[in-house]
Design an enzyme around this catalytic site. Structure first.
Site, PDB file in Angstrom:
ATOM      1  N   GLY A 147       0.827  -1.204   0.000  1.00 37.38           N
ATOM      2  CA  GLY A 147       0.000   0.000   0.000  1.00 37.38           C
ATOM      3  C   GLY A 147       0.860   1.252   0.000  1.00 37.38           C
TER       4      GLY A 147
ATOM      5  CB  SER B 189       3.169  -3.630  -3.156  1.00 34.80           C
ATOM      6  OG  SER B 189       3.316  -2.443  -3.879  1.00 34.80           O
TER       7      SER B 189
END
Ligand SMILES: *[C@@H]1O[C@H](CO)[C@@H](O)[C@H](O)[C@H]1NC(C)=O
Length: 578
Positions: free
Chosen positions: A160, A239
Site C-alpha cells: 500500500g 509491494s
C-alpha cells in the site's frame, strides 16, 4: 464468526453495530436494546476457544468457521502519541485478567478514502467497519487446528505504498489448511506517522520500520506459546510489504529475527523503497500543507508535531511520475539511538554483511499494468517532458547530460515513436521495469555477487479470462502482485476458472515448500527442479500453467539499466544537520 471472506454473519453484524453505536453521539433507548441483544449473541457464539499465555498475560482466541483458532488485535507495542507520535514504538501493555483477542478492525491512521479508488493496491473494504486509531500496533495470530508444536511461522507485511493497508486486508487461510504453519499479521504506522524523517530527536525517521522490528521481536518472545517455532520465521509481503521485508534483510537491528524471506513485487533497490533526500521531502510536504518557514528545522519539527493527523493524511503520493514516494523508509542520522537503516541498502548488500537467508524473490510479468489508470493523463506529458518520468534515484552533472540520458531511455522503450495507444505495451513494460522489475534484477545480482547462493528467482506470467485486459489491446497480463493474489485467499474461490484453481494449488504448494524447507521445489518433489539463481539472472523460473526454467531474468532490460545506473545512480542520503 471470524471469517472475513463471507458475508457478515449475525455476530459479525453485531460487532460492527456495537462499534457504530459506541462511537455515535446520540444515545437512544432502542440502541441500548440492540447493544444488549448483540452482546448476548456474541457471548453465546463464542463457545470454542483457546487461552495462550504470552509475556503480557493470558490471551483468549476463538475458533473461526474455517476451523482454525484466531487471536485478533493483540497489542505488540504501544504507539507513542501526541508530540511523540513519530518516535519508535514503546513496550506493549501487560494485564492480569484474560485479554479477549477479538478486535479485528483496528487500523493505523491513513487516508481510508483511497482504499476504494486504488483497487489494484488494496481489496475493497466495504464489508469492514474500519477503526483507525493512533494507538494501532496490534497483531493477529492464526493457529491451525492441530496439537503439533514447533510449526513454521509466516509473518505477513501488507503493501500500500507505505501509505495504506492494515493487518488482515488480505489473508492466507488456505496456507493454514496445511496445518503445518502458523500465520501472523500486524499493523505498522503509515504515511507521515511512520515515515517522516527529519533526523531530529523527536522525528528520527523509520517509525513504521521500527514497528515492524518490534513485531518480529514480539514473535521471538511469544510465538512458541502458540505452537510456533521462533527459529523458523519466514517474513513476506507484497509491494511496499515486499520492499519492507527486503529492507529488513539489510537492517542491523533485525538480524536473527527471521530465517527466510519472500518479497513479492517490491525490491529494496527500487526508487520508491528509500527516500533519496528525506529532509527535502519533509519540506516539500510542509509547503503543500501551507507551512512556509521550512528552512528553520525547529519550526519545521514543531509544525509536524502539532499538525492534526487528518491534515497529514489529506495528501496522497501514490501517483508521482518519478517512481518515488515522499514518505518511505530512510537512511537515518545517528542521534545515539537504535537505527533501522544506517547506510544505503545497496552498499549493505554489496558489503555482504547482512542476513544471507534463503529468498523466494520475484515479480509479475506485467507489473506496469499498475500504471494503466494514469495512461490517459500521462501519455501527452511523457511526449512533452519525459524527464519527469525517469526514476528519482538518477542524478546528472548537467541538464544536457540529463536530456541525453532521458532520450536514450525513451528510445530504448519507444523507439522514435511518441507514447500512444499503439505502443501501450511498451508503456506497461517501462513502468513495470522502473517501479519493480529492474530493482529485483539488480538486487538479485548484487546478492549473488556478495555470496547469497539461496535465491530462488521467478517471473509470474499467469493470466486468464478473469484477468484485466491491457486497455487498447487484446492482451491480458499478470499485473502488479498477481502472484500474491494467487497464493492468498480470494472471495468465492469456488467460482474461479479451473485453470486458475490449479494455478492456486501449484502456487500454494511452491510457497509452503519454501516456507518449510527454504526451497520452492525440495529434493524428491515431482515438480520441475528449481535451482537457485547465479550470475546473469540465470536460471529463473517462469511460472505459468507450467513451470519453465529459463535463462537470463529480463536480460536485455537489466543490461540496459545496469549501464544507466553504473553512471548515474543517485544514492539516498540521511537527514543532514541544518
Ligand atoms: C557487520 O555488521 C555488524 C553489525 O550488524 C558489525 O557489528 C560488524 O562489525 C560488521 N562486520 C564487518 C566485517 O563489517
Amino acid at each position: 464468526m471470524y471469517n472475513i471472506h463471507t458475508k457478515l454473519s449475525v455476530p459479525q453484524f453485531c460487532i460492527n453495530m456495537l462499534y457504530y453505536l459506541l462511537f455515535s453521539v446520540i444515545e437512544m433507548w432502542w440502541q441500548m436494546v440492540v447493544v444488549c441483544a448483540c452482546a448476548g449473541i456474541i457471548l453465546a457464539d463464542q463457545t470454542d476457544w483457546r487461552i495462550v499465555n504470552i509475556d503480557q498475560g493470558p490471551v483468549k482466541g476463538y475458533r473461526a468457521p474455517h476451523g482454525n483458532i484466531v487471536f485478533y488485535g493483540i497489542p505488540f507495542a504501544t504507539t507513542p502519541t501526541g508530540p511523540n507520535k513519530f518516535k519508535p514504538p514503546l513496550p506493549p501493555p501487560t494485564w492480569n485478567g484474560t485479554f479477549e483477542a477479538i478486535e479485528k478492525f483496528v487500523i493505523c491512521p491513513q487516508q481510508t478514502s483511497l482504499h476504494v479508488s486504488s483497487e489494484n493496491l488494496i481489496r475493497e473494504t466495504k464489508d469492514f467497519f474500519l477503526n483507525p486509531q493512533e494507538d494501532c500496533l496490534i497483531t493477529n495470530v492464526y493457529v491451525p487446528d492441530t496439537e503439533e508444536t514447533n510449526l513454521s511461522v509466516v509473518v505477513y507485511f501488507y503493501g500500500g505504498a507505505y501509505q495504506l493497508g492494515y493487518s488482515n486486508i488480505k489473508t492466507a487461510i488456505h496456507l493454514l489448511n496445511s496445518k503445518e504453519i502458523i500465520i501472523v499479521d500486524f499493523n505498522y504506522r503509515l504515511g507521515a506517522h511512520g515515515f517522516l524523517c527529519l533526523g531530529t530527536e523527536d522525528i528520527p525517521g523509520n517509525a513504521g520500520m521500527k514497528d515492524q522490528v518490534a513485531l518480529l521481536r514480539w514473535v521471538q518472545r511469544n510465538i512458541a506459546s502458540f505452537g510456533g517455532n521462533p527459529n523458523d520465521v519466514t517474513i513476506t509481503g507484497w509491494s511496499a510489504g515486499a520492499s519492507s521485508v527486503d529492507l529488513l534483510m539489510t537492517s542491523r537491528i533485525a538480524k536473527g529475527l527471521f530465517h527466510k524471506v519472500i518479497p513479492e513485487s517490491g525490491p529494496s533497490l527500487s526508487a520508491f523503497s528509500v527516500q533519496i533526500d528525506p529532509v527535502a521531502n519533509a519540506k516539500a510536504i510542509a509547503k503543500m500543507l501551507d507551512f512556509e518557514d521550512v528552512d528553520n528545522i525547529q519550526a519545521l519539527e514543531d509544525f509536524y508535531k502539532n499538525v492534526e493527523l487528518e491534515k497529514l493524511y489529506s495528501l496522497s503520493f501514490i501517483n508521482d511520475s518519478d517512481s518515488g514516494l515522499l514518505f518511505a523508509p530512510c537512511i537515518e542520522r545517528y542521534l545515539g539511538q537504535e537505527m533501522f537503516l544506517d547506510e544505503s541498502p545497496e552498499n549493505i548488500l554489496k558489503s555482504g554483511n547482512y542476513s544471507k537467508v534463503p529468498m523466494l524473490y520475484g515479480i509479475s510479468e506485467m507489473e506496469g499494468m499498475f500504471r494503466l489508470p494514469n495512461f490517459e493523463g500521462w501519455k501527452n506529458l511523457m511526449n512533452e517532458n519525459f524527464t519527469e518520468f525517469i526514476p528519482c534515484n538518477l542524478k546528472f552533472k548537467s541538464e544536457e547530460e540529463r536530456d541525453n540520458v532521458t532520450l536514450e531511455i525513451k528510445r530504448f522503450y519507444f523507439g522514435d515513436e511518441p507514447v500512444s495507444e499503439k505502443n501501450i505495451m511498451q508503456y506497461v513494460q517501462y513502468f513495470g521495469d522502473t517501479l519493480f522489475i529492474y530493482g529485483t534484477a539488480r538486487a538479485a545480482k548484487i546478492q549473488v555477487e556478495a555470496g547469497n547462493d539461496q535465491i530462488y528467482l521467478y517471473e509470474y506470467g499467469y493470466a486468464d479470462e478473469n484477468s484485466d485486459y491491457i486497455i487498447h489491446t487484446q492482451t491480458r497480463g499478470a499485473t502488479h502482485c498477481a502472484q500474491t493474489n494467487a497464493v492468498l485467499d480470494l472471495e468465492n474461490e469456488e467460482n474461479l476458472s479451473d485453470d486458475y484453481k490449479k494455478m492456486k494449488v501449484l502456487m500454494r504448494q511452491l510457497w509452503i515448500n519454501f516456507i518449510k524447507t527454504g526451497r520452492p521445489v525440495p529434493e524428491g518433489s515431482p515438480l520441475t527442479p528449481w535451482p537457485p539463481v547465479g550470475k546473469n539472472g540465470s536460471p529463473f523460473m517462469f511460472i505459468d500453467r507450467e513451470l519453465t526454467l529459463k535463462e537470463g531474468f529480463v536480460q536485455d532490460r537489466a543490461l540496459f539499466w545496469d549501464g544507466i545506473y553504473e553512471k548515474y545512480y543517485r544514492e539516498p542520503i540521511a537527514p543532514y544537520p541544518f
